[in-house]
Design a protein around this motif. Structure first.
Motif, short mmCIF file in Angstrom:
data_model
loop_
_atom_site.label_atom_id
_atom_site.label_comp_id
_atom_site.label_asym_id
_atom_site.label_seq_id
_atom_site.Cartn_x
_atom_site.Cartn_y
_atom_site.Cartn_z
N GLY A 81 0.78 -1.13 -0.08
CA GLY A 81 -0.08 0.12 -0.01
C GLY A 81 0.95 1.14 0.01
N LEU A 82 1.96 1.14 0.65
CA LEU A 82 3.05 2.11 0.68
C LEU A 82 3.45 2.73 -0.83
N VAL A 83 3.70 1.69 -1.46
CA VAL A 83 4.38 1.73 -2.72
C VAL A 83 3.29 2.43 -3.71
N SER A 84 2.03 1.88 -3.82
CA SER A 84 0.98 2.42 -4.74
C SER A 84 0.67 4.10 -3.89
N SER A 85 0.44 4.37 -2.80
CA SER A 85 0.51 5.42 -2.27
C SER A 85 1.24 6.41 -2.62
N ALA A 86 2.65 5.96 -2.72
CA ALA A 86 3.81 6.87 -3.09
C ALA A 86 3.59 7.13 -4.60
N GLY A 87 3.32 6.14 -5.43
CA GLY A 87 3.21 6.68 -6.85
C GLY A 87 1.97 7.64 -7.08
N ARG A 88 1.05 7.40 -6.42
CA ARG A 88 -0.25 8.16 -6.46
C ARG A 88 0.12 9.62 -5.93
N ALA A 89 0.69 9.85 -5.02
CA ALA A 89 1.40 11.09 -4.42
C ALA A 89 2.11 11.85 -5.27
N VAL A 90 3.01 11.18 -6.14
CA VAL A 90 3.79 11.67 -7.15
C VAL A 90 3.13 12.29 -8.48
N MET A 91 2.47 11.52 -8.71
CA MET A 91 1.20 12.00 -9.79
C MET A 91 0.27 13.34 -9.35
N LEU A 92 -0.07 13.27 -8.23
CA LEU A 92 -0.93 14.41 -7.53
C LEU A 92 0.10 15.75 -7.44
N GLU A 93 1.31 15.38 -7.02
CA GLU A 93 2.26 16.62 -6.83
C GLU A 93 2.36 17.27 -8.17
N ALA A 94 2.48 16.36 -8.87
CA ALA A 94 3.02 17.05 -10.38
C ALA A 94 1.93 17.74 -10.90
N GLY A 95 0.59 17.22 -11.07
CA GLY A 95 -0.50 17.69 -11.14
C GLY A 95 -0.87 19.23 -10.63
N LEU B 53 8.72 15.51 -18.22
CA LEU B 53 7.58 14.38 -18.57
C LEU B 53 8.22 13.06 -18.52
N ALA B 54 9.34 13.01 -19.27
CA ALA B 54 9.73 11.59 -19.19
C ALA B 54 10.20 11.21 -17.72
N ALA B 55 10.80 12.03 -16.90
CA ALA B 55 11.16 11.72 -15.50
C ALA B 55 9.99 11.16 -14.93
N ILE B 56 8.72 12.31 -14.93
CA ILE B 56 7.42 11.65 -14.09
C ILE B 56 7.01 10.19 -14.58
N THR B 57 7.20 9.89 -15.97
CA THR B 57 6.74 8.61 -16.53
C THR B 57 7.70 7.56 -15.98
N VAL B 58 8.77 7.66 -16.00
CA VAL B 58 9.74 6.66 -15.58
C VAL B 58 9.64 6.30 -14.11
N LEU B 59 9.49 7.44 -13.29
CA LEU B 59 9.45 7.32 -11.84
C LEU B 59 7.93 6.47 -11.37
N LEU B 60 7.01 6.76 -12.21
CA LEU B 60 5.72 6.19 -11.82
C LEU B 60 5.75 4.66 -12.54
N LEU B 61 6.44 4.64 -13.61
CA LEU B 61 6.56 3.22 -13.98
C LEU B 61 7.36 2.03 -12.89
N GLY B 62 8.57 2.86 -12.57
CA GLY B 62 9.34 2.10 -11.69
C GLY B 62 8.51 1.77 -10.40
N ILE B 63 7.61 2.75 -9.86
CA ILE B 63 6.97 2.48 -8.72
C ILE B 63 5.89 1.40 -8.97
N THR B 64 5.35 1.51 -10.17
CA THR B 64 4.34 0.70 -10.51
C THR B 64 4.98 -0.69 -10.63
#
Length: 297
Positions: free
Chosen positions: A208-222, A263-274
């Motif tokens: 759950g922590l990993v999933s929440s971290a990925g969501r937080a990265v996406m929301l902060e960027a937005g 944009l690439a950095a956000i994508t790569v980090l979200l893929l890694g967390i996923t």
């Protein structure tokens, strides 16, 4: 089951998860580890302050400026490193806060039951019914644009899912014989929760922590892209917003080194967390890893 046996059992499970991640999980570890290394050591390659005016506007990448400069002459490589630090900080604070709040509410609701359980679940239903993205925008606009405020807002609006998962697990565990035996021998509630229930739900909390971290990265960027980020610290969403607000950016080649890298950095980090989250889920539930392309299991 004795406390020593319970601790050994939990340690064994954690060892199996850590030592036998599927390949997709190790890919996630490598990607996230690379981003962490860039955030920690990237300042050597990009030594300027993110807000420092150190060159001519829209300079193309060179040996002096690895990713060139933006529309006011700020070094984009330094801003990208700063964005990695912001994203990882929000991922840790917001992701950790989400899991901690959800775990506390879920464990207390599942263990105590009765009125406490009913009241906690009504609070969960109420928070889930609130449109969370508009709420985040309102909180970011009125509470102030800072990393702490953004992280707290994300944690306070996204904890109900973790609470529900933990509650269902605790409801199952409290009926098991070793938990009943511990209570029968006079063990205190805090002791049972710490020694018997927390080790069992620990792996679920990690996923759950990993999933929440990925969501937080996406929301902060937005939020940063909408102009609700911390203006004193460059973030990936803010870099993208600045590039798109620059008049005529697409009439030059500046968008290649200004817009694409964050944009690439956000994508790569979200893929890694996923990938890391999928690997952990396969270790928690091995049946998820038996399915391959083609329908065989």
């Amino acid at each position: 089951m004795s406390p020593a046996t319970a601790r050994a059992r939990a340690a064994s499970r954690l060892h199996r998860v850590g030592g036998a991640l599927p390949p997709i999980g190790w890919v996630g570890v490598a990607v996230v580890g690379t981003v962490v290394a860039v955030a920690v050591f990237g300042g050597w390659a990009a030594p300027y302050r993110p807000t420092e005016l150190i060159g001519q506007p829209l300079q193309s990448p060179s040996g002096t400026h690895v990713l060139g400069t933006n529309g006011v002459g700020q070094d984009l490589a330094s801003q990208l490193v700063s964005g990695a630090r912001v994203s990882l900080t929000v991922a840790a604070l917001a992701g950790g806060g989400t899991v901690i709040i959800g775990a506390l509410v879920g464990m207390l609701a599942g263990w105590l039951g009765g009125f406490v359980d009913a009241a906690a679940m009504r609070v969960v239903d109420f928070v889930l019914a609130i449109p969370r993205l508009p709420l985040l925008i309102v909180l970011g606009a009125y509470a102030g644009p800072s990393i702490g405020v953004i992280s707290a807002a994300i944690a306070l609006t996204f904890w109900p899912s973790s609470a529900r998962v933990v509650r269902s697990q605790v409801l199952s565990l409290r009926r098991r014989s070793h938990v009943k035996a511990a209570m029968g021998f006079g063990a205190e509630t805090a002791y049972v929760l710490r020694r018997h229930l927390l080790p069992e739900v620990g792996l679920i909390l990690v996923a759950g922590l990993v999933s929440s971290a990925g969501r937080a990265v996406m929301l902060e960027a937005g939020l940063a892209f909408l102009g609700l980020g911390d203006p004193s610290r460059a973030s990936w969403g803010q870099i993208m917003r600045d590039s798109l607000e620059f008049s005529g950016v697409f009439y030059t080649t500046a968008w290649v080194w200004w817009l694409i890298p964050p944009l690439a950095a956000i994508t790569v980090l979200l893929l890694g967390i996923t990938f890391l989250g999928v690997g952990l889920e396969q270790r928690i539930n091995p049946r998820l890893g038996r399915h391959i392309v083609g329908g065989k299991s």
